[in-house]
Design an enzyme around this catalytic site. Sequence first.
Site, short mmCIF file in Angstrom:
data_model
loop_
_atom_site.label_atom_id
_atom_site.label_comp_id
_atom_site.label_asym_id
_atom_site.label_seq_id
_atom_site.Cartn_x
_atom_site.Cartn_y
_atom_site.Cartn_z
N ALA A 97 -94.38 -94.65 21.74
CA ALA A 97 -95.42 -93.76 21.20
C ALA A 97 -95.07 -92.29 21.34
CB ALA A 97 -96.75 -94.04 21.89
N LYS A 98 -94.09 -91.97 22.20
CA LYS A 98 -93.59 -90.60 22.39
C LYS A 98 -94.73 -89.61 22.64
CE LYS A 98 -89.45 -91.39 19.60
NZ LYS A 98 -89.76 -92.76 19.15
N ARG A 99 -95.58 -89.92 23.59
CA ARG A 99 -96.71 -89.05 23.90
C ARG A 99 -96.25 -87.89 24.78
NH1 ARG A 99 -98.84 -91.16 19.72
NH2 ARG A 99 -100.47 -92.73 20.00
#
Length: 286
Positions: A97-99
């Site tokens: 999700a590369k938050r």
Amino acid sequence: MSASGFGTRLQAALDEYGQLCVGIDPHAQLLRAWGLGDDAAGVREFGLRVVDAAAGRVGVVKSQVAFYERFGSAGYAALEDVLAAARDAGLLVIADAKRGDIGTTMDGYAAAWLEPGAPLEADALTLSPYLGPESLHETITRAIRADKGVFVLAATSNREAAAVQTAITVDASAGDDEPLAARVAREVGSYNVGSAGALGPAGVVVGATLQRASFGLTDTVLAGTPILAPGFGAQGAQPSDLGARFGYVASQVVASESRSILSAGPADLAARIDARRALYSEVRHG
């Protein structure tokens, strides 16, 4: 740190199944090729079929959240089913999700993806450190307390990122200059000190097609840190490149492949997974 923490579980999965990680990436063109609708029902069915084929063949899968998110709440409901099915099948699940944010926003992301019992619960989450590596501190510590893991972007294979990730930063306390990617990896690795097993719970993302030396990612910087390495398969890196690209830390690599496997189609998916897994096994034991 718990003896049942993410790093321990990841090491066990790598030991049992090898280093191949199967990506669950329901691109629109793949959905069409598989005879599925380009909708929430299609991505749900796609993901469940990948889980069925991967279970018992690999230890880790990585679900690309964006391909579900594009269908809104129905897409997220589909993703919940896929994540739950994968974890029920005994797979370690990385939510890609590369938050990356600050404060309470990151608390919200941690609760969504890393809280035991959450609808979107995964075993590990990808994070972006480029609002400052320190901004991820609470999320990483929260993950560790929950026996979860993280993979923090250090050096990615997209050309646009190189200027940022190789920029030289100054560590005033140590008096050292180093590329930003190396600083990220070093700070992430500090969370692994005192880990119960060979690997810690805090990992980094390093593109498999990169020359890691230009990012300052030495064996010393990466020691004991799990490495999620996208770029194997369709993007050009091959299992035979594992040793040359990662050297001493090659055994810590989770080698992510998506299109090279998914392009086989549902009927041949299991056989393709077996074939690709065998290539990594030859490298590891050859």
